[in-house]
Motif scaffolding. Structure first.
Motif, PDB file in Angstrom:
ATOM      1  N   ALA A  35     -10.487   6.125  44.526  1.00  0.00           N
ATOM      2  CA  ALA A  35      -9.341   5.961  43.823  1.00  0.00           C
ATOM      3  C   ALA A  35      -9.383   6.588  42.533  1.00  0.00           C
ATOM      4  O   ALA A  35      -8.192   6.963  41.980  1.00  0.00           O
ATOM      5  CB  ALA A  35      -9.351   4.117  43.304  1.00  0.00           C
ATOM      6  N   PHE A  36     -10.603   7.164  42.107  1.00  0.00           N
ATOM      7  CA  PHE A  36     -10.517   8.144  40.724  1.00  0.00           C
ATOM      8  C   PHE A  36      -9.868   9.433  41.153  1.00  0.00           C
ATOM      9  O   PHE A  36      -9.702  10.148  40.083  1.00  0.00           O
ATOM     10  CB  PHE A  36     -11.902   8.320  40.289  1.00  0.00           C
ATOM     11  CG  PHE A  36     -12.666   6.896  39.937  1.00  0.00           C
ATOM     12  CD1 PHE A  36     -12.207   6.250  38.915  1.00  0.00           C
ATOM     13  CD2 PHE A  36     -13.816   6.188  40.571  1.00  0.00           C
ATOM     14  CE1 PHE A  36     -12.789   5.100  38.155  1.00  0.00           C
ATOM     15  CE2 PHE A  36     -14.545   5.150  39.905  1.00  0.00           C
ATOM     16  CZ  PHE A  36     -13.838   4.578  38.826  1.00  0.00           C
ATOM     17  N   GLU A  37      -9.645   9.804  42.141  1.00  0.00           N
ATOM     18  CA  GLU A  37      -8.747  11.092  42.472  1.00  0.00           C
ATOM     19  C   GLU A  37      -7.429  10.856  43.149  1.00  0.00           C
ATOM     20  O   GLU A  37      -6.713  11.997  42.650  1.00  0.00           O
ATOM     21  CB  GLU A  37      -9.891  11.913  43.666  1.00  0.00           C
ATOM     22  CG  GLU A  37     -11.319  12.050  43.135  1.00  0.00           C
ATOM     23  CD  GLU A  37     -11.437  12.916  41.958  1.00  0.00           C
ATOM     24  OE1 GLU A  37     -10.468  13.597  41.678  1.00  0.00           O
ATOM     25  OE2 GLU A  37     -12.438  12.721  41.373  1.00  0.00           O
ATOM     26  N   THR A  40      -3.246   7.435  40.151  1.00  0.00           N
ATOM     27  CA  THR A  40      -3.113   7.988  38.918  1.00  0.00           C
ATOM     28  C   THR A  40      -3.988   7.349  37.841  1.00  0.00           C
ATOM     29  O   THR A  40      -4.513   7.780  36.787  1.00  0.00           O
ATOM     30  CB  THR A  40      -1.512   8.150  38.489  1.00  0.00           C
ATOM     31  OG1 THR A  40      -0.969   8.937  39.633  1.00  0.00           O
ATOM     32  CG2 THR A  40      -1.241   8.862  37.148  1.00  0.00           C
ATOM     33  N   LYS A  41      -3.722   5.801  37.619  1.00  0.00           N
ATOM     34  CA  LYS A  41      -4.064   5.115  36.875  1.00  0.00           C
ATOM     35  C   LYS A  41      -5.737   5.049  36.622  1.00  0.00           C
ATOM     36  O   LYS A  41      -6.229   5.226  35.592  1.00  0.00           O
ATOM     37  CB  LYS A  41      -3.631   3.639  36.878  1.00  0.00           C
ATOM     38  CG  LYS A  41      -2.282   3.385  36.778  1.00  0.00           C
ATOM     39  CD  LYS A  41      -1.909   1.978  36.639  1.00  0.00           C
ATOM     40  CE  LYS A  41      -0.392   1.688  36.695  1.00  0.00           C
ATOM     41  NZ  LYS A  41      -0.122   0.272  36.544  1.00  0.00           N
ATOM     42  N   VAL A  45      -8.160   6.515  33.605  1.00  0.00           N
ATOM     43  CA  VAL A  45      -9.536   5.518  33.154  1.00  0.00           C
ATOM     44  C   VAL A  45     -10.666   6.303  33.272  1.00  0.00           C
ATOM     45  O   VAL A  45     -11.332   6.348  32.436  1.00  0.00           O
ATOM     46  CB  VAL A  45      -9.587   4.171  34.134  1.00  0.00           C
ATOM     47  CG1 VAL A  45     -10.835   3.620  33.865  1.00  0.00           C
ATOM     48  CG2 VAL A  45      -8.495   3.436  34.000  1.00  0.00           C
ATOM     49  N   LYS A  46     -10.786   7.068  34.409  1.00  0.00           N
ATOM     50  CA  LYS A  46     -11.804   8.108  34.503  1.00  0.00           C
ATOM     51  C   LYS A  46     -11.966   9.067  33.292  1.00  0.00           C
ATOM     52  O   LYS A  46     -12.925   9.501  32.530  1.00  0.00           O
ATOM     53  CB  LYS A  46     -11.842   8.760  35.861  1.00  0.00           C
ATOM     54  CG  LYS A  46     -13.059   9.970  35.903  1.00  0.00           C
ATOM     55  CD  LYS A  46     -12.763  10.826  37.283  1.00  0.00           C
ATOM     56  CE  LYS A  46     -13.990  11.973  37.342  1.00  0.00           C
ATOM     57  NZ  LYS A  46     -13.716  12.729  38.625  1.00  0.00           N
ATOM     58  N   LEU A 116       0.961   4.021  27.852  1.00  0.00           N
ATOM     59  CA  LEU A 116       0.717   5.418  27.794  1.00  0.00           C
ATOM     60  C   LEU A 116       1.684   6.022  26.847  1.00  0.00           C
ATOM     61  O   LEU A 116       2.577   5.738  26.419  1.00  0.00           O
ATOM     62  CB  LEU A 116       0.930   5.760  29.251  1.00  0.00           C
ATOM     63  CG  LEU A 116       0.140   5.235  30.302  1.00  0.00           C
ATOM     64  CD1 LEU A 116       0.475   6.005  31.645  1.00  0.00           C
ATOM     65  CD2 LEU A 116      -1.499   5.438  30.208  1.00  0.00           C
ATOM     66  N   PRO A 117       1.027   7.232  26.225  1.00  0.00           N
ATOM     67  CA  PRO A 117       1.948   7.890  25.303  1.00  0.00           C
ATOM     68  C   PRO A 117       2.961   8.590  26.062  1.00  0.00           C
ATOM     69  O   PRO A 117       3.285   8.833  27.268  1.00  0.00           O
ATOM     70  CB  PRO A 117       0.710   9.136  24.574  1.00  0.00           C
ATOM     71  CG  PRO A 117      -0.066   9.505  25.786  1.00  0.00           C
ATOM     72  CD  PRO A 117      -0.323   7.921  26.388  1.00  0.00           C
TER      73      PRO A 117
END
Length: 202
Positions: A35-37, A40-41, A45-46, A116-117
């Motif tokens: 999920a870290f790859e 997107t969310k 977070v990573k 998110l910005p």
């Protein structure tokens, strides 16, 4: 901005480790889970945790300075946060055997809300200097950091202080030193002769 809900919380005082990390020793960060790859969310977070601990990718690592590791595991929409101490044991080879001991804190995180910005603002914040983008070929022993500043290393041979060029003062000339030595030797020889003559007379 990210808001997380925490569950299964265990504070550090609930653990009794045999050894604690040194003060100011930065932990390793280990991210487990696809999920870290792919998400997107989770990828954002990573990046948040990497920025939080001011981490950068390293080509070399001194194992003697590695004392603890934070393991973040993404599974089922949650992130498990675990903190372990690292002990290096003899393995009979060059690479030591590694043992982990949980230090705490320990908890599970669930992403609840995020803000998110704007895309343009994020693009401007992540903009790299032109010098870095060009990746120009650098001269030997020159490097360029993330801010586009050029730094260099200077390698010098071993210096011999006796051969340093000093100001050309009369008092520092070698000829004057030799003259003073000759004068001192002459006076010593004269005193020796006088002592010898006195001894003969007596």
């Amino acid at each position: 901005m990210y808001e997380f809900g925490l569950s299964k919380i265990k504070p550090s005082i609930s653990f009794k480790p045999s050894k604690t990390p040194s003060i100011c020793n930065q932990p390793l960060l280990l991210f487990q889970g696809d999920a870290f790859e792919t998400d997107t969310k989770m990828s954002e977070v990573k990046s948040l945790f990497l920025d939080m601990y001011s981490h950068q990718a390293q080509k070399k690592l001194n194992l003697a300075g590695v004392e603890h590791v934070i393991v973040l595991t993404a599974h089922g929409g949650k992130i498990a946060f675990r903190h372990y101490g690292i002990a290096l044991k003899k393995s009979g080879g060059k690479v030591p055997r590694i043992e982990l001991e949980e230090l705490g804190p320990s908890f599970d995180m669930e992403l609840r809300r995020e803000r998110l910005p704007a895309a343009e603002l994020a693009k401007e914040a992540n903009k790299m200097p032109k010098q870095v983008q060009k990746q120009a070929k650098m001269k030997k022993n020159l490097e360029r950091n993330a801010l586009g500043e050029t730094t260099g290393r200077v390698h010098m041979q071993k210096q011999t202080f006796d051969e340093f060029q000093t100001r050309k003062m009369k008092g520092l000339k070698r000829g004057r030193d030799k003259a003073l030595e000759a004068k001192a030797e002459g006076e010593q020889a004269k005193r020796t002769r006088l002592d010898s003559d006195d001894a003969d007379e007596s």
